[in-house]
Scaffold this active site. Structure first.
Site, PDB file in Angstrom:
ATOM      1  N   SER A 126      -0.307  43.376 -34.961  1.00 29.44           N
ATOM      2  CA  SER A 126       0.490  42.810 -34.086  1.00 29.44           C
ATOM      3  C   SER A 126       1.853  43.089 -34.526  1.00 29.44           C
ATOM      4  O   SER A 126       2.170  43.513 -35.745  1.00 29.44           O
ATOM      5  CB  SER A 126       0.176  41.124 -33.976  1.00 29.44           C
ATOM      6  OG  SER A 126      -1.123  41.001 -33.486  1.00 29.44           O
TER       7      SER A 126
HETATM    8  N1  SAH Z   1      -3.476  39.206 -36.259  1.00 32.21           N
HETATM    9  C1  SAH Z   1      -4.065  40.710 -36.322  1.00 32.21           C
HETATM   10  C2  SAH Z   1      -4.253  41.285 -34.751  1.00 32.21           C
HETATM   11  C3  SAH Z   1      -5.068  42.213 -34.647  1.00 32.21           C
HETATM   12  S1  SAH Z   1      -5.437  42.593 -33.096  1.00 32.21           S
HETATM   13  C4  SAH Z   1      -3.297  41.756 -36.960  1.00 32.21           C
HETATM   14  O1  SAH Z   1      -2.026  41.511 -36.898  1.00 32.21           O
HETATM   15  O2  SAH Z   1      -3.440  42.535 -37.676  1.00 32.21           O
HETATM   16  C5  SAH Z   1      -6.844  41.324 -32.382  1.00 32.21           C
HETATM   17  C6  SAH Z   1      -7.989  41.140 -33.426  1.00 32.21           C
HETATM   18  O3  SAH Z   1      -8.834  40.407 -32.880  1.00 32.21           O
HETATM   19  C7  SAH Z   1      -8.645  42.579 -33.414  1.00 32.21           C
HETATM   20  O4  SAH Z   1      -8.986  42.725 -34.801  1.00 32.21           O
HETATM   21  C8  SAH Z   1     -10.126  42.368 -32.777  1.00 32.21           C
HETATM   22  O5  SAH Z   1     -11.077  42.811 -33.318  1.00 32.21           O
HETATM   23  C9  SAH Z   1     -10.391  40.920 -32.849  1.00 32.21           C
HETATM   24  N2  SAH Z   1     -11.291  40.006 -31.724  1.00 32.21           N
HETATM   25  C10 SAH Z   1     -11.053  40.287 -30.732  1.00 32.21           C
HETATM   26  N3  SAH Z   1     -12.141  39.701 -30.017  1.00 32.21           N
HETATM   27  C11 SAH Z   1     -12.419  38.602 -30.971  1.00 32.21           C
HETATM   28  C12 SAH Z   1     -13.567  37.643 -31.068  1.00 32.21           C
HETATM   29  N4  SAH Z   1     -13.881  37.045 -29.872  1.00 32.21           N
HETATM   30  N5  SAH Z   1     -13.712  37.061 -32.062  1.00 32.21           N
HETATM   31  C13 SAH Z   1     -13.058  37.441 -33.167  1.00 32.21           C
HETATM   32  N6  SAH Z   1     -12.331  38.419 -33.238  1.00 32.21           N
HETATM   33  C14 SAH Z   1     -11.935  39.081 -32.100  1.00 32.21           C
END
Ligand code: SAH
Length: 217
Positions: free
Chosen positions: A68
């Site tokens: 993010s």
């Molecule tokens: N906070 C993280 C954001 C990553 S993007 C950062 O800054 O790196 C969002 C993440 O949510 C991705 O890694 C994706 O695989 C995960 N995600 C998507 N759907 C999900 C679900 N149902 N349960 C858990 N994680 C999920």
């Protein structure tokens, strides 16, 4: 993981500049700014993005996901008013950067990721650099984490098509759920649990996240 972990004066200088950028965009929480100032974000992005790691931008990580934007991480962290010792559930571990911010705020963190590649990578990487969530969970964030509920705070870092009921029911009274809701862009939505049955809802503006995927996808 082949990686040389260097954090030098150049990186520290770039972090100070990033803090200024975030302050100018409305981040005022000193503890959140401190966390941004000490966490080497360039360790969380692919080395090809290293030179850009302190720009206020999202970048691709593995499995088609993104780390993010720093503003988004700071905004979510500030909005949740995370305090020392609070139990926080994070849905979407991703790169682990937001997880590290929550740990700098001294929360007890449970973090769920549904992409096995990211789950494996981050559950080795974060402890290696000194960040230790209480639990890394490989699973589906729509269900929350019943066995560890209730939580003081729940943060969702992927765009949710709807608000999963289990996340609301796993909050303590007085607890908060912060979740970006919507399909193409999302409205950052804060729920505060007022009592067993009552929730207060606040809409806090538009954001863009990768989609929160359901188990069947
Ligand atoms: N906070 C993280 C954001 C990553 S993007 C950062 O800054 O790196 C969002 C993440 O949510 C991705 O890694 C994706 O695989 C995960 N995600 C998507 N759907 C999900 C679900 N149902 N349960 C858990 N994680 C999920």
């Amino acid at each position: 993981m082949s990686m040389i972990l260097i954090d030098n004066a150049k990186h520290q200088g770039l972090r100070r500049q990033l803090k200024t950028v975030l302050k100018n965009k409305g981040i005022f929480d000193e503890q959140v700014l401190h966390a941004i100032g000490v966490i080497p974000r360039h360790w969380f992005v692919d080395s090809s993005f290293e030179d850009h790691a302190y720009q206020d931008k999202a970048f691709p990580i593995a499995a088609g996901q993104t780390i993010s934007q720093p503003y988004t991480v700071a905004f979510q962290s500030q909005t949740l008013q995370v305090k020392k010792g609070e139990k926080v559930l994070e849905i979407g571990t991703g790169s682990g950067y937001q997880t590290a911010v929550l740990l700098e705020l001294k929360a007890i963190v449970f973090t769920i990721e549904r992409q096995v590649e990211l789950f494996k990578k981050v559950s080795l990487f974060l402890p290696m650099i000194g960040y230790n969530p209480k639990k890394f969970i490989f699973g589906d964030g729509y269900k929350g984490l019943l066995e560890e509920a209730p939580f003081d705070k729940i943060i969702v870092t992927a765009g949710a098509p709807f608000v999963p009921k289990p996340l609301l029911s796993q909050l303590k009274v007085g607890g908060m759920l912060l979740i970006p809701v919507g399909n193409h862009t999302q409205i950052m939505t804060l729920f505060i649990r007022k009592s067993n049955k009552e929730f207060e809802k606040h809409e806090l503006g538009d954001f863009a996240f990768v989609p929160m995927l359901e188990e069947k996808n």
